[in-house]
Write an enzyme that holds these catalytic residues in place. Sequence first.
Site, mmCIF file in Angstrom:
data_model
loop_
_atom_site.group_PDB
_atom_site.id
_atom_site.type_symbol
_atom_site.label_atom_id
_atom_site.label_comp_id
_atom_site.label_asym_id
_atom_site.label_seq_id
_atom_site.Cartn_x
_atom_site.Cartn_y
_atom_site.Cartn_z
ATOM 1 N N HIS A 1 -9.535 14.390 4.555
ATOM 2 C CA HIS A 1 -8.689 13.290 4.102
ATOM 3 C C HIS A 1 -9.102 12.849 2.695
ATOM 4 O O HIS A 1 -10.153 13.241 2.188
ATOM 5 C CB HIS A 1 -8.789 12.090 5.052
ATOM 6 C CG HIS A 1 -7.986 12.249 6.307
ATOM 7 N ND1 HIS A 1 -8.458 12.927 7.403
ATOM 8 C CD2 HIS A 1 -6.731 11.825 6.636
ATOM 9 C CE1 HIS A 1 -7.541 12.909 8.366
ATOM 10 N NE2 HIS A 1 -6.486 12.253 7.920
ATOM 11 N N LYS B 1 -10.287 6.958 2.524
ATOM 12 C CA LYS B 1 -10.297 6.721 3.971
ATOM 13 C C LYS B 1 -11.654 6.173 4.387
ATOM 14 O O LYS B 1 -12.698 6.693 3.976
ATOM 15 C CB LYS B 1 -9.973 8.015 4.726
ATOM 16 C CG LYS B 1 -9.797 7.802 6.221
ATOM 17 C CD LYS B 1 -9.192 9.023 6.886
ATOM 18 C CE LYS B 1 -9.027 8.831 8.392
ATOM 19 N NZ LYS B 1 -8.132 7.704 8.726
ATOM 20 N N GLY C 1 0.804 -1.222 0.000
ATOM 21 C CA GLY C 1 0.000 0.000 0.000
ATOM 22 C C GLY C 1 0.831 1.264 0.000
ATOM 23 O O GLY C 1 2.064 1.235 0.074
#
Length: 274
Positions: free
Chosen positions: A162, A166, A18
């Site tokens: 964000h 998320k 990731g």
Amino acid sequence: MTASSPSSLRVAIAGASGRMGHMLIEAVLASGDCQLAAALDQPGSPGLGQDAAAFLGKATGVLIESDVRTALAKADVLIDFTRPEGTLAHLAVAAELGVKLVIGTTGFSDAQKAEIAVHAQKTAVILSPNMSVGVNVTFKLLEMAAKALQEGGYDIEIIEAHHKHKVDAPSGTALKMGEVIAEAQGTQLADRAVYERFGHTGERKPDTIGFATVRGGDIVGDHTVLFAGTGERVEISHKSSSRAGYAQGSLRAARFLAGKTSGQFDMFDVLSLR
């Protein structure tokens, strides 16, 4: 192969395929005192079997794997920014093997936090909703502001933004900001938090702490706390332009754990901010 020495801290990275995993791997490879010992990802990940630093065009000899026990047997500490369920599964094995854990994962329930505390009796754990050094200094500033502005009718609002991927809201960092403020004022966040406003809400209730959440694009993480008084307002903000700060803070946390055998700590302990 990664360079190592007898004093190198052997670091394993969870979620190695990731974005955060890549940043952590890059930080470990660039450090002078840490060795990339293992790289973990979930079964079925397309990155399994590849060199952990292939995204950098480098060959470390450390292949991404999914067997948690095999990976952790090579490490002194695991840095984990995955999901609550995955982190707890990793922690159970780490506690059994005596491997320390730096947890940057957010979204834990109260029951899951209690489970972490139990495992911390067997191995050393750092749990923090944000590993950034700057964010943790911001927490300290908020503590100071909350105490100084407790009187005078200052309304407190926490705004966070964000990226669109998320999955939890408000962010763990925003919640921690609320907890720091509430505790500094001798209260509990659960008794003061307002997470939603819609329709005819009526006037703002005194002493509440409001939260506003923004999700979009590739925003790494922006947080602003507003203390709105009569005739003035104080804003304390932190904005992340990359995940590099989280990675560097995580390595500081890993180094802190090198001298610990058990117990639960946070970044205030790492940075001596208590």
